[in-house]
Design an enzyme around this catalytic site. Structure first.
Site, PDB file in Angstrom:
ATOM      1  CE  LYS A 169      -1.610  -1.656   3.749  1.00  0.00           C
ATOM      2  NZ  LYS A 169      -2.315  -1.977   5.024  1.00  0.00           N
ATOM      3  CB  THR A 201      -6.910   7.969   6.839  1.00  0.00           C
ATOM      4  OG1 THR A 201      -5.851   8.610   7.593  1.00  0.00           O
ATOM      5  CG2 THR A 201      -7.321   8.876   5.677  1.00  0.00           C
ATOM      6  N   GLY A 203      -7.574   3.431  10.727  1.00  0.00           N
ATOM      7  CA  GLY A 203      -8.078   2.087  10.494  1.00  0.00           C
ATOM      8  C   GLY A 203      -8.169   1.663   9.046  1.00  0.00           C
ATOM      9  CB  THR A 204      -7.103   3.161   5.815  1.00  0.00           C
ATOM     10  OG1 THR A 204      -5.796   3.502   6.290  1.00  0.00           O
ATOM     11  CG2 THR A 204      -7.966   4.399   5.811  1.00  0.00           C
ATOM     12  N   GLY A 205      -5.863   0.499   7.065  1.00  0.00           N
ATOM     13  CA  GLY A 205      -5.150  -0.749   6.820  1.00  0.00           C
ATOM     14  C   GLY A 205      -5.915  -1.959   7.319  1.00  0.00           C
ATOM     15  CB  CYS A 206      -7.708  -2.597  10.511  1.00  0.00           C
ATOM     16  SG  CYS A 206      -6.408  -2.191  11.688  1.00  0.00           S
TER      17      CYS A 206
END
Length: 265
Positions: A169, A201, A203-206
């Protein structure tokens, strides 16, 4: 599907975000909590690990009763937790989305430095896909990733560590376009999206990793799961409610149509 991750008391990341994302995409979320955190949109105040035998019991009971078509791992904190999770998952034969969570959005460290080698040695070989951001990829690959061109090489390097697919990412790079690189045995594919100018943004990865796992659990192919997950996260960022005084949460319920629900009432 089964989510193995830490709890976020603020609800924007961690297992709370995972559950919301999976539910919003029409899949079912069971959980095994690895740690409790006290945090808000401004940062993590404290972390309380879950006893390892209890963590393994959560995993075993979920898999033995409900079962899982895909597993997603998030915050694992230290080498002992990684070992315990991998021992519990050994031989289950279920697809695994491994999100190598290392640092929270506010800067708090969520993985001990000494646990990186354990993550590489034990978790990555079990994974169907690894979903690192750029700082995580730099740690795992041992190389600097200063630009989009280097991202492609880094994704290929990560695949040599025993994982069959990587979604690297690129949100940490500057510029008007966000680029993610999907590396598989078939080659590389670059996805691009316009950067959304917002602090919300958290928590975008989770959320992205769980959305990918939901797709795999529902029988979508890897690429289709990634494409749908990216579209979902983009929509959730665009409709973020603006809560908190720091990095606010996404609108995980962006897929829900209240008017349609009202009509069914």
């Amino acid at each position: 599907m089964l989510i193995v991750a830490g709890s976020d008391s603020g609800g924007g990341a961690g297992i709370q975000a995972d559950i919301k994302a999976v539910t919003a995409l029409g899949a079912y979320a069971a959980t095994a909590v690895t740690a409790l955190t006290a945090q808000d949109t401004r940062g993590v105040r404290a972390v309380h690990p879950v006893p390892l035998d209890f963590l393994q019991l959560q995993i075993r009971m979920s898999l033995e009763d409900i079962g899982a078509d895909c597993i997603k791992t998030g915050m694992l904190a230290d080498a002992a937790t990684i070992d315990a999770v991998c021992d519990a998952l050994a031989g289950c034969g279920v697809k695994l989305v491994a999100d190598p969570v290392m640092v929270a959005k506010g800067g708090a460290r969520l993985l001990e430095p000494g646990a990186v080698e354990t993550l590489k040695r034990r978790l990555m070989p079990l994974a169907t896909i690894l979903t690192p951001n750029l700082p995580e990829a730099e740690v795992l690959s041992g190389m600097s990733i200063p630009d989009a061109e280097t991202m492609e090489h880094a994704a290929e390097v990560l695949m040599t560590l025993g994982v069959p697919a990587v979604l690297l990412k690129g949100g940490h790079l500057d510029g008007p376009v966000v680029r993610d690189v999907l590396a598989t045995e078939d080659g590389l594919e670059v996805f691009e999206s316009p950067r959304i100018d917002t602090p919300h943004t958290h928590g975008t990865g989770c959320t992205l990793a769980s959305a990918i796992a939901a797709g795999l659990a529902q029988g979508l192919g890897l690429r289709d799961s990634v494409v749908r997950a990216r579209a979902y996260v983009e929509a959730a960022i665009r409709s973020a409610p603006g809560y908190g005084h720091g990095h606010g949460p996404l609108d995980h319920a962006v897929t829900v149509d209240p008017a349609r629900l009202a009509a069914l009432g």
